[in-house]
Design a protein around this motif. Structure first.
Motif, mmCIF file in Angstrom:
data_model
loop_
_atom_site.group_PDB
_atom_site.id
_atom_site.type_symbol
_atom_site.label_atom_id
_atom_site.label_comp_id
_atom_site.label_asym_id
_atom_site.label_seq_id
_atom_site.Cartn_x
_atom_site.Cartn_y
_atom_site.Cartn_z
ATOM 1 N N ALA A 13 34.684 31.936 42.502
ATOM 2 C CA ALA A 13 34.764 33.192 43.206
ATOM 3 C C ALA A 13 34.501 32.941 44.679
ATOM 4 O O ALA A 13 33.483 32.398 45.023
ATOM 5 N N PHE A 128 38.556 35.990 37.485
ATOM 6 C CA PHE A 128 37.558 36.833 38.132
ATOM 7 C C PHE A 128 37.110 37.944 37.205
ATOM 8 O O PHE A 128 37.596 38.091 36.089
ATOM 9 N N SER A 193 43.244 40.812 41.823
ATOM 10 C CA SER A 193 43.027 39.829 42.882
ATOM 11 C C SER A 193 44.094 40.039 43.940
ATOM 12 O O SER A 193 44.975 40.886 43.821
ATOM 13 N N VAL A 200 38.921 38.418 45.474
ATOM 14 C CA VAL A 200 38.826 39.602 44.624
ATOM 15 C C VAL A 200 38.557 40.804 45.515
ATOM 16 O O VAL A 200 37.710 40.761 46.399
#
Ligand SMILES: [Zn+2]
Length: 285
Positions: A13, A128, A193, A200
């Motif tokens: 991330a 994510f 995303s 994100v």
């Protein structure tokens, strides 16, 4: 349910993004971090996941029964007025929803917010995660502004919206001689995303909101699309000056961590995106 500390979030991330409904996934830009240590991980990936639109999922049902909602207990806003934007550059690259605020409800009540506890389940989408462990339906804030649909937002964003309302009306009184009585928002939650960047969106956590128009007490309606104007030109109308000044104040007074307007790109020609990301981005000028 409570998500773990920031360090629990996986290394894949990277940073967060902007825009819910108003920005095209394929061309959504990366924010410009204001923190010196910020980093954006660009990628050629086209990966994107779209989830329920804000209209169908993020936007809660209209609740007209004031009895069912938690009633606000006004007063005590001194802490709030300092702004809740994330000023810590050390966590810029942390990705995930905001941490749970233990005293969320007392703080919302102190800020004059009428709200209803809500639920936004954590959903893993490929690389994510979407959702947030602590969200509320924001019914009414301290300035009694009517939202076209009640925003479903993180507690952090709900607190920021209370601050936002005060700045909004202070600016409207000063620059327009009127009060804002309604806000047209374009959605808070959208699980996806970005295409151009491995990022994100804060909308994935209901930690962002898109502001499209403002209704005034004198019956005027200010539309970002109509009144903000092209960045290359100075604002020539009171409405344009108001919208531009408002956006700058929302950043400068630390109301939100991220403020993005048409100054940032044309994807924001019809709305002002604000969110409570871990990093800062000033797209207001
Ligand atoms: Zn947005």
């Amino acid at each position: 349910m409570r998500l773990g500390a920031r360090s629990d979030w996986p290394a894949w991330a990277t940073l967060l993004g902007i825009c819910a409904l108003g920005c095209g996934i394929s061309s959504e830009p990366a924010p410009r971090p204001a923190h010196p240590g910020s980093r954006i991980a660009a990628t050629d990936s086209d990966e994107s996941v779209t989830s329920p639109s804000a209209d169908t999922v993020a936007t809660p049902k209209q609740h007209r029964d004031p009895v069912a909602a938690t009633t606000a207990v006004p007063e005590q806003t001194s802490t709030l007025e300092k702004g809740l934007a994330n000023l810590n550059p050390d966590d810029d690259e942390v990705v995930g929803p905001p941490e749970v605020i233990a005293d969320c409800e007392p703080r919302l009540q102190a800020a004059g917010v009428t709200y209803r506890p809500a639920h936004l389940p954590i959903v893993r989408k490929q690389w994510f995660v979407c959702g947030s462990p602590q969200v509320v339906e924001y019914i009414e804030g301290p300035e009694h502004i009517r939202y076209r649909t009640h925003p479903l937002v993180t507690c952090q964003l709900a607190l920021a919206l209370a601050h936002f309302e005060r700045v909004l009306n202070r600016s409207a009184k000063e620059l327009l001689g009127a009060q804002v009585v309604s806000v047209t928002q374009g959605g808070t939650y959208s699980c996806r995303s970005m295409a151009r960047f491995r990022m994100v969106s804060e909308h994935s956590y209901a930690n962002a909101i898109d502001l499209y128009a403002f209704g005034l007490s004198d019956a005027r309606t200010l539309s970002v699309l109509e009144h903000f104007g092209a960045p290359k030109n100075a604002a020539t109308t009171p409405e344009g000056r108001f919208l531009r000044t408002l956006a700058q104040r929302l950043f400068d007074e630390n109301v939100f961590s991220v403020v993005v307007t048409r100054f940032f790109d044309e994807l924001h020609r019809d709305h002002i995106h604000v969110d409570m990301a871990h990093y800062r981005t000033d797209g207001s000028r």
